[in-house]
Design a protein around this motif. Structure first.
Motif, PDB file in Angstrom:
ATOM      1  N   SER A   1      10.402  32.910  50.904  1.00  0.00           N
ATOM      2  CA  SER A   1      11.489  32.025  50.446  1.00  0.00           C
ATOM      3  C   SER A   1      10.991  31.048  49.380  1.00  0.00           C
ATOM      4  CB  SER A   1      12.082  31.251  51.620  1.00  0.00           C
ATOM      5  OG  SER A   1      12.595  32.148  52.561  1.00  0.00           O
TER       6      SER A   1
ATOM      7  N   CYS B   1       8.153  28.368  59.673  1.00  0.00           N
ATOM      8  CA  CYS B   1       9.273  29.080  59.047  1.00  0.00           C
ATOM      9  C   CYS B   1       9.277  30.531  59.504  1.00  0.00           C
ATOM     10  CB  CYS B   1       9.255  28.980  57.535  1.00  0.00           C
ATOM     11  SG  CYS B   1      10.669  29.880  56.828  1.00  0.00           S
TER      12      CYS B   1
ATOM     13  N   ARG C   1      -0.179  36.417  55.987  1.00  0.00           N
ATOM     14  CA  ARG C   1       0.434  35.204  55.456  1.00  0.00           C
ATOM     15  C   ARG C   1      -0.643  34.394  54.770  1.00  0.00           C
ATOM     16  NH1 ARG C   1       6.017  34.769  55.374  1.00  0.00           N
ATOM     17  NH2 ARG C   1       6.785  32.755  56.074  1.00  0.00           N
TER      18      ARG C   1
ATOM     19  N   CYS D   1       5.613  31.204  51.933  1.00  0.00           N
ATOM     20  CA  CYS D   1       6.657  32.072  52.486  1.00  0.00           C
ATOM     21  C   CYS D   1       7.377  32.781  51.333  1.00  0.00           C
ATOM     22  CB  CYS D   1       7.632  31.186  53.275  1.00  0.00           C
ATOM     23  SG  CYS D   1       9.110  31.992  53.875  1.00  0.00           S
TER      24      CYS D   1
ATOM     25  N   HIS E   1       7.181  25.088  52.660  1.00  0.00           N
ATOM     26  CA  HIS E   1       7.962  24.636  53.818  1.00  0.00           C
ATOM     27  C   HIS E   1       7.368  25.174  55.119  1.00  0.00           C
ATOM     28  CE1 HIS E   1       9.778  28.421  52.414  1.00  0.00           C
ATOM     29  NE2 HIS E   1       9.982  28.659  53.697  1.00  0.00           N
ATOM     30  N   GLU E   2       6.032  25.245  55.145  1.00  0.00           N
ATOM     31  CA  GLU E   2       5.311  25.580  56.389  1.00  0.00           C
ATOM     32  C   GLU E   2       4.118  24.624  56.472  1.00  0.00           C
ATOM     33  OE1 GLU E   2       6.304  30.339  56.888  1.00  0.00           O
ATOM     34  OE2 GLU E   2       4.355  29.788  56.061  1.00  0.00           O
TER      35      GLU E   2
HETATM   36 ZN   LIG Z   1      10.194  30.346  54.794  1.00  0.00          ZN
END
Ligand SMILES: [Zn+2]
Ligand SMILES: [Zn+2]
Length: 333
Positions: free
Chosen positions: A42, A149, A326, A40, A62-63
């Motif tokens: 982030s 996320c 992604r 991501c 965090h995915e």
């Molecule tokens: Zn994220």
């Protein structure tokens, strides 16, 4: 126990394969063996310490999608073997008024998966049971990671704000978040317009569910058009043109973390009862409902998969905008 991680030792440093000590899951927690983990924007912000909250060595990611391999006190053993997904939040206090009211993502004591904790670019990751969301059988676990996320970030403005299916929704930015926002808004029943600077993305945007495409520079020519604009970008925009493109009582929902203050003329907000809102991911209940919604409507992120050991390639390509839409890193770490 020892786990394998892909960690950064300093801001902006390439990730190194390493091993680290991980304490067993605490009360209310479970341990996932990571099978897949999305990348991501982030994660880049955390790796570069753009938000000033990173600590090194840092394990981002965090995915995550994985199988439960151990549980802590108070968590049923029946979780072991289940396929679960983990997003930005790994824990919340569960007893404050916000947690009790179902707004756990607004808890003052929430724990982010990659802030002071070890994230999903690893062989294993831990989280509280409530934040480990089951994955319906009909969804491909290799593609599901980005839902936890990017997906929930764009699903939240629809479900948490109870958007009407009669709404005309504009999505600014057709990237990692935007391509999922188009799918969600279309399945929600809305009239959907993809708003982009890149006409080359028009055909793909239609494939994700957009009824129409509008160039960002043309927004000023269509005042009073949208009931909801979801802005997934973090770039400075012609903000007055964006606000004026909202219909009376329309809402601009900001998801991109724009680092500069946003200047607005207030008159359209007063005269037309327009609103400006934002949101940080969402609650476990909304995550559960999103997964059900994805299963029902066949919604899935469009991903490019790479083995976890090519994570530095994925990071470099994401930095240069070279991804549709992604990256997912496949384990083992
Ligand atoms: Zn994220
Ligand atoms: Zn709380």
């Amino acid at each position: 126990m020892q786990i394998t991680t892909w960690q950064a030792d300093a801001a902006g440093a390439p990730l190194q394969r390493s091993s680290a000590e991980l304490l067993p899951p605490g009360p209310g927690e479970a341990l996932l063996e990571v099978l897949h983990c999305g990348l991501c924007h982030s994660d880049l912000s955390m790796l570069d310490n753009h938000w000033g909250i990173s600590s090194y060595p840092l394990v981002a990611g965090h995915e995550a999608v994985g199988r439960v391999v151990a549980v802590g006190e108070g968590v049923p053993e029946t979780l072991i073997g289940q396929l679960r997904g983990l997003g930005w939040i790994a824990g919340s206090c569960s007893h404050c008024a916000l947690c009790l009211g179902g707004d756990q993502n607004l808890c003052a004591d929430l724990e982010a998966s990659v802030v002071g904790r070890s994230g999903g670019f690893a062989s294993h990751v831990k989280a509280q049971q409530d934040w480990l969301i089951p994955i319906p059988d009909s969804l491909d676990p290799a593609l599901a990671g980005p839902l936890f996320c990017g997906g929930i970030t764009v699903f939240a403005p629809l479900i948490d704000e109870a958007v009407s299916p009669t709404a005309h929704v504009g999505v600014i930015g057709i990237g990692g978040l935007g391509h999922m926002a188009l799918q969600f808004a279309r399945a929600w029943g809305c009239q959907v317009t993809a708003i982009t600077t890149n006409p080359a993305k028009a055909e793909e945007a239609r494939g994700f569910g957009a009824h129409e495409i509008q160039l960002l520079g043309d927004l000023a020519a269509t005042p009073n058009r949208y009931d909801l604009i979801i802005n997934t970008t973090n770039q400075p925009l012609d903000w007055d043109a964006v606000v004026n493109a909202l219909a009376p009582k329309g809402r601009l929902h900001q998801l991109g973390v724009t680092l500069e203050p946003i200047p607005f003329n207030v008159f359209p907000f007063i005269a037309g009862r327009r609103q400006f809102t934002g949101s940080p991911t969402s609650s476990p209940a909304s995550l559960l409902k999103m997964m059900e919604f994805c299963a029902r409507h066949g919604i899935q992120p469009q991903v490019e998969s790479l083995p976890m050991h090519e994570i530095n390639t994925a990071i470099a390509r994401l930095r240069s905008g070279d991804v549709r839409y992604r990256f997912v890193l496949d384990g083992p770490a």
